[in-house]
Design an enzyme around this catalytic site. Structure first.
Site, mmCIF file in Angstrom:
data_model
loop_
_atom_site.group_PDB
_atom_site.id
_atom_site.type_symbol
_atom_site.label_atom_id
_atom_site.label_comp_id
_atom_site.label_asym_id
_atom_site.label_seq_id
_atom_site.Cartn_x
_atom_site.Cartn_y
_atom_site.Cartn_z
ATOM 1 N N MET A 36 -33.024 38.269 59.157
ATOM 2 C CA MET A 36 -33.315 37.281 60.096
ATOM 3 C C MET A 36 -33.740 36.001 59.404
ATOM 4 O O MET A 36 -34.374 35.145 60.181
ATOM 5 C CB MET A 36 -34.195 37.935 61.232
ATOM 6 C CG MET A 36 -33.718 38.972 61.955
ATOM 7 S SD MET A 36 -34.229 39.078 63.787
ATOM 8 C CE MET A 36 -35.982 39.389 63.297
ATOM 9 N N GLY A 37 -33.706 36.049 58.235
ATOM 10 C CA GLY A 37 -34.015 34.708 57.575
ATOM 11 C C GLY A 37 -35.410 34.767 57.117
ATOM 12 O O GLY A 37 -36.002 35.989 56.864
ATOM 13 N N ALA A 41 -39.599 38.387 49.110
ATOM 14 C CA ALA A 41 -39.156 39.198 47.640
ATOM 15 C C ALA A 41 -38.373 40.271 48.080
ATOM 16 O O ALA A 41 -37.584 40.850 47.197
ATOM 17 C CB ALA A 41 -40.333 39.602 46.931
ATOM 18 N N GLY A 42 -39.045 40.970 49.175
ATOM 19 C CA GLY A 42 -38.097 42.179 49.525
ATOM 20 C C GLY A 42 -36.709 42.090 49.624
ATOM 21 O O GLY A 42 -35.982 42.960 49.134
ATOM 22 N N HIS A 43 -36.184 40.897 50.727
ATOM 23 C CA HIS A 43 -34.656 40.585 50.745
ATOM 24 C C HIS A 43 -34.081 40.520 49.269
ATOM 25 O O HIS A 43 -33.235 40.909 49.107
ATOM 26 C CB HIS A 43 -34.734 39.336 51.683
ATOM 27 C CG HIS A 43 -35.215 39.505 52.926
ATOM 28 N ND1 HIS A 43 -36.085 38.605 53.341
ATOM 29 C CD2 HIS A 43 -34.655 40.067 54.060
ATOM 30 C CE1 HIS A 43 -36.436 39.120 54.569
ATOM 31 N NE2 HIS A 43 -35.542 39.929 54.999
ATOM 32 N N LYS A 167 -39.379 49.912 53.625
ATOM 33 C CA LYS A 167 -40.558 49.509 54.417
ATOM 34 C C LYS A 167 -40.441 49.682 56.161
ATOM 35 O O LYS A 167 -41.322 49.899 56.720
ATOM 36 C CB LYS A 167 -40.828 48.247 54.188
ATOM 37 C CG LYS A 167 -41.432 47.202 55.055
ATOM 38 C CD LYS A 167 -43.176 47.245 54.652
ATOM 39 C CE LYS A 167 -43.945 46.567 55.600
ATOM 40 N NZ LYS A 167 -43.504 45.881 56.434
ATOM 41 N N GLN A 171 -36.135 51.873 61.227
ATOM 42 C CA GLN A 171 -35.019 51.154 61.301
ATOM 43 C C GLN A 171 -33.722 51.697 60.470
ATOM 44 O O GLN A 171 -32.637 51.647 60.898
ATOM 45 C CB GLN A 171 -35.209 49.801 60.875
ATOM 46 C CG GLN A 171 -33.767 48.800 60.595
ATOM 47 C CD GLN A 171 -34.463 47.263 60.584
ATOM 48 O OE1 GLN A 171 -34.429 46.931 61.810
ATOM 49 N NE2 GLN A 171 -34.224 46.628 59.609
HETATM 50 O O1 PAF Z 1 -34.679 43.946 59.491
HETATM 51 C C1 PAF Z 1 -34.253 42.769 60.236
HETATM 52 O O2 PAF Z 1 -34.615 41.643 59.580
HETATM 53 C C2 PAF Z 1 -33.648 42.936 61.448
HETATM 54 O O3 PAF Z 1 -34.062 43.932 62.188
HETATM 55 C C3 PAF Z 1 -32.091 43.000 61.209
HETATM 56 C C4 PAF Z 1 -31.671 44.528 60.459
HETATM 57 C C5 PAF Z 1 -31.643 41.923 60.332
HETATM 58 C C6 PAF Z 1 -31.402 42.967 62.588
HETATM 59 O O4 PAF Z 1 -31.587 41.791 63.223
#
Ligand code: PAF
Length: 311
Positions: A36-37, A41-43, A167, A171
């Site tokens: 979601m932008g 660092a995790g991304h 984390k 999900q």
């Molecule tokens: O983890 C996230 O950032 C969001 O839940 C995702 C997986 C991008 C879905 O909108």
């Protein structure tokens, strides 16, 4: 000196399908990181792994309305596309992200989207059984929104692999079940939680905390580790361990947190179904997950989540 070139930006489903078709025709694999932008660092660690494992890496940036309830401030969610693109361009030197999908809401929700579930029209995806507890307890429409948007994204991108961070343990479980039950031809790769040197799980929410509060919040991981040590010690001979005793160990450590810290939940559940466990059996293991509210200097609270997996 080589100047890093920015990844290609794709804005429509049609553009992504064409890009993907070209990869397929060239027999090039695609790894995908939905976000979601507000990249952190995790991304970046998910992206780095995808760059290693695939010919191409696609990142999506889309603040998904359907995972927000009407009272959760969707408009206040940080939208930082320019700095995200800057980061994506500069952070990876050896190999670049190939493309970034940045759709409009109307592209992802062609029938429109209302935040109130009773007013929504069209197709939505619910993964029953693992969406209602833990984080779903306080955010009943959250995982329906996540499963819906991830279904759409996987349907469009059709990646060989999709990457998530441990984390957000619940999900990960929801997505694994989604992919299994909807026969989606994508491998779900879950990578370990990134932590500060204190053990505090990295999260965009840590930015709301003072250095002192961050250091105090490391008690959460220490508590989870105490639960893990207790389990390791008592399951050495293959014995099942009472979940209640593990939970006590964790609560004892959490009780040393400064005043104002509030435990929202502590759960010991089956790692795949998220059903509550009364005993933890070696070989099956468990997911221990928790949410703690940490007081802030401005009088508000920041809600931190963390988890640890017992084997
Ligand atoms: O983890 C996230 O950032 C969001 O839940 C995702 C997986 C991008 C879905 O909108």
């Amino acid at each position: 000196m080589t100047v890093a070139s920015a990844p290609r930006i794709l804005r429509t489903v049609q553009q992504v399908r064409q890009w993907r078709l070209d990869c397929l025709l060239n027999r090039e694999s695609v790894g995908f990181i939905p976000t979601m932008g507000a990249l952190h660092a995790g991304h970046c660690s998910l992206i780095a792994e995808s760059l290693k494992q695939n010919d191409h890496t696609m990142v999506s940036i889309f603040v998904n309305p359907s995972q927000f309830a009407p009272h959760e401030d969707l408009d206040a969610y940080p939208r930082t596309v320019d700095s995200d693109m800057d980061q994506l361009t500069k952070a990876f030197t050896k190999k670049q992200v190939s493309a970034v999908f940045i759709p409009k809401v109307s592209e992802m929700y062609p029938s429109g989207i209302e935040l109130e579930v009773s007013k929504q029209r069209g197709a939505f995806v619910t993964v029953h059984g693992c969406s209602e507890q833990l984080e779903g307890g306080s955010r009943p429409q959250f995982f329906r929104g996540v499963a819906t948007v991830v279904s759409k994204l996987l349907n469009v991108v059709t990646p060989e692999k999709v990457y998530f961070g441990q984390k957000d343990a619940q999900q990960c479980v929801v997505i694994r079940n989604l992919v299994k039950d909807m026969l989606i031809n994508t491998e779900v790769v879950v990578l370990p939680t990134l932590r500060e040197s204190s053990g505090l799980a990295m999260s965009s929410r840590n930015a709301y905390l003072s250095e002192e509060a961050k250091s105090e919040s490391s008690v959460i991981y220490r508590a989870l580790k105490a639960g893990e040590s207790f389990y390791d010690e008592h399951s050495k001979d293959g014995e099942a361990v009472d979940a209640y005793l593990i939970s006590n160990e964790i609560r004892n450590v959490l009780s040393t947190a400064p005043s104002g810290f509030k435990l929202e939940y502590l759960s010991i559940s089956h790692p795949e179904t998220l059903d509550d466990l009364t005993t933890v059996k070696p070989g099956i293991g468990a997911l221990i997950s928790t949410a703690v509210r940490v007081p802030r200097e401005d009088g508000q609270e920041t809600r931190l989540i963390d988890n640890i997996v017992l084997k």
